[in-house]
Design a protein around this motif. Structure first.
Motif, PDB file in Angstrom:
ATOM      1  N   PRO A  52       0.853  -1.202   0.000  1.00 41.93           N
ATOM      2  CA  PRO A  52       0.000   0.000   0.000  1.00 41.93           C
ATOM      3  C   PRO A  52       0.889   1.253   0.000  1.00 41.93           C
ATOM      4  O   PRO A  52       1.877   1.314   0.707  1.00 41.93           O
ATOM      5  CB  PRO A  52      -0.786  -0.128   1.292  1.00 41.93           C
ATOM      6  CG  PRO A  52      -0.760  -1.580   1.613  1.00 41.93           C
ATOM      7  CD  PRO A  52       0.511  -2.136   1.039  1.00 41.93           C
ATOM      8  N   LEU A  69     -12.971  -4.386  -2.942  1.00 41.32           N
ATOM      9  CA  LEU A  69     -12.619  -3.069  -3.517  1.00 41.32           C
ATOM     10  C   LEU A  69     -11.218  -2.632  -3.095  1.00 41.32           C
ATOM     11  O   LEU A  69     -10.437  -2.143  -3.903  1.00 41.32           O
ATOM     12  CB  LEU A  69     -13.663  -2.011  -3.102  1.00 41.32           C
ATOM     13  CG  LEU A  69     -15.058  -2.180  -3.736  1.00 41.32           C
ATOM     14  CD1 LEU A  69     -16.016  -1.122  -3.212  1.00 41.32           C
ATOM     15  CD2 LEU A  69     -14.966  -2.107  -5.269  1.00 41.32           C
ATOM     16  N   ASP A  70     -10.908  -2.839  -1.821  1.00 43.15           N
ATOM     17  CA  ASP A  70      -9.573  -2.448  -1.337  1.00 43.15           C
ATOM     18  C   ASP A  70      -8.560  -3.515  -1.769  1.00 43.15           C
ATOM     19  O   ASP A  70      -8.535  -4.623  -1.213  1.00 43.15           O
ATOM     20  CB  ASP A  70      -9.611  -2.331   0.198  1.00 43.15           C
ATOM     21  CG  ASP A  70      -8.221  -2.003   0.772  1.00 43.15           C
ATOM     22  OD1 ASP A  70      -8.132  -1.731   1.975  1.00 43.15           O
ATOM     23  OD2 ASP A  70      -7.231  -2.042  -0.014  1.00 43.15           O
ATOM     24  N   HIS A  71      -7.726  -3.160  -2.738  1.00 41.48           N
ATOM     25  CA  HIS A  71      -6.858  -4.189  -3.337  1.00 41.48           C
ATOM     26  C   HIS A  71      -5.855  -4.758  -2.335  1.00 41.48           C
ATOM     27  O   HIS A  71      -5.337  -5.843  -2.519  1.00 41.48           O
ATOM     28  CB  HIS A  71      -6.134  -3.647  -4.576  1.00 41.48           C
ATOM     29  CG  HIS A  71      -5.108  -2.587  -4.282  1.00 41.48           C
ATOM     30  ND1 HIS A  71      -5.430  -1.264  -4.154  1.00 41.48           N
ATOM     31  CD2 HIS A  71      -3.777  -2.671  -4.080  1.00 41.48           C
ATOM     32  CE1 HIS A  71      -4.336  -0.573  -3.900  1.00 41.48           C
ATOM     33  NE2 HIS A  71      -3.313  -1.405  -3.844  1.00 41.48           N
ATOM     34  N   THR A  72      -5.627  -4.040  -1.231  1.00 38.72           N
ATOM     35  CA  THR A  72      -4.650  -4.579  -0.257  1.00 38.72           C
ATOM     36  C   THR A  72      -5.275  -5.690   0.593  1.00 38.72           C
ATOM     37  O   THR A  72      -4.587  -6.339   1.360  1.00 38.72           O
ATOM     38  CB  THR A  72      -4.175  -3.458   0.697  1.00 38.72           C
ATOM     39  OG1 THR A  72      -5.322  -3.023   1.458  1.00 38.72           O
ATOM     40  CG2 THR A  72      -3.612  -2.282  -0.069  1.00 38.72           C
ATOM     41  N   LYS A  73      -6.596  -5.870   0.444  1.00 41.31           N
ATOM     42  CA  LYS A  73      -7.257  -6.877   1.288  1.00 41.31           C
ATOM     43  C   LYS A  73      -7.581  -8.165   0.520  1.00 41.31           C
ATOM     44  O   LYS A  73      -8.154  -9.095   1.043  1.00 41.31           O
ATOM     45  CB  LYS A  73      -8.584  -6.294   1.844  1.00 41.31           C
ATOM     46  CG  LYS A  73      -8.435  -5.032   2.682  1.00 41.31           C
ATOM     47  CD  LYS A  73      -8.221  -5.356   4.157  1.00 41.31           C
ATOM     48  CE  LYS A  73      -8.183  -4.118   5.042  1.00 41.31           C
ATOM     49  NZ  LYS A  73      -7.183  -3.110   4.601  1.00 41.31           N
ATOM     50  N   ARG A  74      -7.243  -8.186  -0.767  1.00 44.21           N
ATOM     51  CA  ARG A  74      -7.606  -9.344  -1.584  1.00 44.21           C
ATOM     52  C   ARG A  74      -6.776 -10.573  -1.196  1.00 44.21           C
ATOM     53  O   ARG A  74      -5.597 -10.448  -0.841  1.00 44.21           O
ATOM     54  CB  ARG A  74      -7.399  -9.040  -3.080  1.00 44.21           C
ATOM     55  CG  ARG A  74      -8.560  -8.251  -3.665  1.00 44.21           C
ATOM     56  CD  ARG A  74      -8.380  -7.798  -5.082  1.00 44.21           C
ATOM     57  NE  ARG A  74      -9.075  -6.514  -5.250  1.00 44.21           N
ATOM     58  CZ  ARG A  74      -8.679  -5.542  -6.063  1.00 44.21           C
ATOM     59  NH1 ARG A  74      -7.639  -5.723  -6.856  1.00 44.21           N
ATOM     60  NH2 ARG A  74      -9.318  -4.391  -6.107  1.00 44.21           N
ATOM     61  N   GLU A 101      -9.297  -0.171  -8.461  1.00 46.30           N
ATOM     62  CA  GLU A 101      -8.157   0.733  -8.219  1.00 46.30           C
ATOM     63  C   GLU A 101      -7.639   1.294  -9.537  1.00 46.30           C
ATOM     64  O   GLU A 101      -7.157   2.423  -9.604  1.00 46.30           O
ATOM     65  CB  GLU A 101      -7.024   0.058  -7.440  1.00 46.30           C
ATOM     66  CG  GLU A 101      -6.302  -1.108  -8.103  1.00 46.30           C
ATOM     67  CD  GLU A 101      -7.024  -2.433  -7.910  1.00 46.30           C
ATOM     68  OE1 GLU A 101      -8.172  -2.409  -7.418  1.00 46.30           O
ATOM     69  OE2 GLU A 101      -6.455  -3.476  -8.282  1.00 46.30           O
TER      70      GLU A 101
END
Ligand SMILES: C[C@@H](Nc1nc2c(c3cc(-c4cn[nH]c4)ccc13)C(=O)N=C/C2=C\CC1CC1)C(C)(C)C
Length: 332
Positions: free
Chosen positions: A190, A288-293, A221
């Motif tokens: 991130p 949506l939050d790519h750091t949580k995928r 994103e």
């Protein structure tokens, strides 16, 4: 975004000659050009036969003046670099054998994926049986691991550029929209909050980044911040798994703008009977939050947390590519 070139724009194949040039560098005269098998934005892919060996290849032909006019030189360079970086990977990607040019065109001689695109298979049977979807999802995870471990982000993964070779194994194609991470760059983390000049050049890069990706599969994103990380391909993986099982991509609108709205609002649902394990995996990728995928936190060269997901129970990751793929049957 580019519109499909009208068929008339497909190049007329170059003249065939019979002289046998010296072995060192191939030219268009070493091949018999056959049917057009794929039409990209600024290129046409022909089925071709090497007149010396009789072997079949796919030859991607790009018009130099069109590349200059559309300022696509960077894309071509990156595509060739990515194909070279992947050509020593034995399975999972189309292979680049050689390139050459003449006054008007560039030629890429590539492996011929005899069974074409994955998309028609999904459309023909409506949706894949679970073991078929699981198998091809596993081949896709293995291909993503290889690409990402080399710092290559595809950015436009979709069933149209996932091809099938003569044994029905996957071959990822169309690297025109790849991003190749600078080797020094550590795994994309991130963005740090600290303001520094690299941040401003990064912001500059994003502002200038020409839009990539195809509406139904583009990540939020990329839409919102023009930010492209490996996680953008994991988003596309989620969309493709959903589509192999349900027959359609999760985000669909009457036009691109409305499709984008659905993506940004995570507005999709699962059809009746969508298997629970598959649903859980898709829900862990379409975040949506790519750091949580799922997979973003994985270190090293494999997506352990994806491999371990219950959806992949029964997959032997070390022998998948050696197995013969399950038959794609119409879903009764
Ligand atoms: C995705 C791509 N379509 C295709 N790209 C390639 C094919 C290919 C083959 C069939 C096919 C085979 N049998 N029937 C259809 C249909 C579409 C294809 C192939 O054999 N070998 C390398 C390719 C591409 C190499 C990559 C560096 C560009 C677009 C639409 C961009 C032209």
């Amino acid at each position: 975004r580019c519109r499909r070139a009208p068929a008339a724009a497909a190049l007329s194949p170059p003249p065939v000659s019979t002289t046998i040039p010296n072995k060192s560098k191939r030219t268009a005269q070493d091949y018999i050009f056959g049917k057009v098998i794929g039409d990209g934005c600024y290129s046409t892919v022909f089925l071709a036969k090497d007149i010396h060996t009789g072997k079949e290849y796919a030859i991607k032909v790009c018009e130099k003046r069109h590349i200059i006019k559309e300022k696509k030189g960077e894309y071509i360079k990156r595509e060739k670099e990515a194909l070279n970086m992947l050509s020593n990977v034995p399975k999972g990607f189309v292979r680049l054998y050689c390139t050459f040019q003449d006054a008007e065109r560039l030629y890429f001689v590539l492996s011929y994926a005899k069974n074409g695109e994955l998309l028609p298979y999904i459309n023909k049977v409506g949706s894949f049986e679970l073991d078929v979807a699981k198998y091809y999802a596993a081949e896709l995870v293995l291909a993503l691991e290889k690409m990402h471990s080399k710092g290559i982000i595809h950015r436009d993964l979709k069933p149209e550029n996932i091809l099938l070779d003569e044994n029905m194994h996957l071959q990822i194609a169309d690297f025109g929209t790849v991003k190749i991470l600078d080797p020094e760059v550590i795994r994309t983390i991130p963005e740090a909050n600290i303001e520094d000049n690299s941040q401003s050049t990064e912001r500059e890069r994003r502002r200038n980044m020409s839009f990539v990706g195809t509406a139904q599969y583009v990540s939020p994103e990329l839409l919102r911040h023009r930010e492209d990380t490996r996680a953008s391909d994991l988003w596309a993986l989620g969309c493709i798994i959903y589509q192999m099982i349900s027959g359609l991509p999760p985000f669909r609108g009457p036009n691109e703008f409305l499709t984008f709205q659905k993506i940004l609002k995570l507005d999709y649902e699962f059809p009746e009977g969508f298997p629970a394990d598959a649903k859980d995996l898709v829900e862990k990728l379409l975040i949506l939050d790519h750091t949580k995928r799922l997979g973003v936190e994985d270190k090293g060269e494999t997506y352990e947390s994806i491999r371990k997901h219950p959806f992949f129970n029964g997959i032997d990751w070390d022998t998948v590519l050696e197995q013969s793929p399950p038959t794609i049957n119409p879903y009764l």
